[in-house]
Each structure stands twice: as C-alpha cells, then as structure tokens.
Motif scaffolding. Structure first.
Motif, mmCIF file in Angstrom:
data_model
loop_
_atom_site.group_PDB
_atom_site.id
_atom_site.type_symbol
_atom_site.label_atom_id
_atom_site.label_comp_id
_atom_site.label_asym_id
_atom_site.label_seq_id
_atom_site.Cartn_x
_atom_site.Cartn_y
_atom_site.Cartn_z
ATOM 1 N N ALA A 1 0.831 -1.206 0.000
ATOM 2 C CA ALA A 1 0.000 0.000 0.000
ATOM 3 C C ALA A 1 0.868 1.260 0.000
ATOM 4 O O ALA A 1 0.582 2.206 -0.741
ATOM 5 N N GLU A 2 1.922 1.267 0.786
ATOM 6 C CA GLU A 2 2.827 2.430 0.831
ATOM 7 C C GLU A 2 3.527 2.626 -0.516
ATOM 8 O O GLU A 2 3.705 3.751 -0.973
ATOM 9 N N TYR A 3 3.924 1.537 -1.115
ATOM 10 C CA TYR A 3 4.606 1.583 -2.420
ATOM 11 C C TYR A 3 3.685 2.184 -3.478
ATOM 12 O O TYR A 3 4.083 3.063 -4.242
ATOM 13 N N LEU A 4 2.433 1.725 -3.510
ATOM 14 C CA LEU A 4 1.475 2.247 -4.480
ATOM 15 C C LEU A 4 1.129 3.712 -4.186
ATOM 16 O O LEU A 4 0.980 4.514 -5.114
ATOM 17 N N LEU B 1 -8.446 1.281 -4.245
ATOM 18 C CA LEU B 1 -8.108 2.699 -4.356
ATOM 19 C C LEU B 1 -9.004 3.516 -3.430
ATOM 20 O O LEU B 1 -10.171 3.180 -3.244
ATOM 21 N N ALA B 2 -8.455 4.559 -2.856
ATOM 22 C CA ALA B 2 -9.218 5.431 -1.983
ATOM 23 C C ALA B 2 -8.777 6.876 -2.210
ATOM 24 O O ALA B 2 -7.631 7.135 -2.551
ATOM 25 N N VAL B 3 -9.699 7.786 -1.992
ATOM 26 C CA VAL B 3 -9.403 9.208 -2.096
ATOM 27 C C VAL B 3 -9.345 9.761 -0.690
ATOM 28 O O VAL B 3 -10.261 9.536 0.117
ATOM 29 N N LYS B 4 -8.280 10.482 -0.387
ATOM 30 C CA LYS B 4 -8.118 11.078 0.936
ATOM 31 C C LYS B 4 -7.891 12.570 0.785
ATOM 32 O O LYS B 4 -7.345 13.026 -0.194
ATOM 33 N N SER B 5 -8.321 13.304 1.788
ATOM 34 C CA SER B 5 -8.087 14.754 1.755
ATOM 35 C C SER B 5 -6.981 15.134 2.689
ATOM 36 O O SER B 5 -6.532 14.412 3.499
#
Length: 92
Positions: free
Chosen positions: A20-23, A88-92
């Motif tokens: 996850a960190e790599y992506l 996939l996720a969108v974060k603010s």
C-alpha cells in the motif's frame, strides 16, 4: 570481484502495508507509467497467475495493462486493486 544483484522492488513487497505504501508513493508521481510499474510489481509479488484468476483477466491482458505507455481503463485498475486487496481510496 564483487557481485551485485539487480534491484527488484518485488523482493521487498512482503506485506500489505508495504504494498500500500509503495502504491501510494507511486501515485504521487505525475507520470502514470510509474503507478502502472508499481502496480505490476505488486502483482508480481502476489503472483500474476493468481491475479488473473481473481480478476477474470488473462495473463497477457495483465501484462499489456502494466506495460509502459498503456492506457488501461479505470474499471480494469479498480478490478486489479480490489483483487490485490488494496482498493483505491481518495483522501483529503
């Protein structure tokens, strides 16, 4: 003579957190090929054959998806990331 092994990120993608960190890091690059290469590395770490089975996509199709300059459909990327267990996720 010193022998040096070629660096392969796949060798270090041994946990969900590392993948996850790599992506996430790859998504920060404006070049979409960087993300596709990272996604390819994660797929290889998990096993392309397994990913093909889990997504319903052929191995050849996956390799084409991950090739530089490819323009995969968004639904293909979502299918791959879900099958990898890293949606996939969108974060603010």
């Amino acid at each position: 003579m010193v022998k040096v092994k070629k660096f392969d990120a796949v060798d270090y993608l041994d946990s969900e957190e590392m993948m996850a960190e790599y992506l996430t890091a790859a998504m920060e690059d404006p070049d979409p090929d960087v993300f596709l290469a990272a996604l390819s590395d994660v797929a290889k770490a998990r096993g392309i054959a397994r990913l093909a089975k889990d997504t319903g996509l052929g191995r050849e199709s996956l390799y084409k998806t991950f090739s530089p300059g490819a323009k995969p459909r968004f639904d293909t990327i979502v299918k791959i990331t879900k099958a990898l267990g890293i949606p996939l996720a969108v974060k603010s």
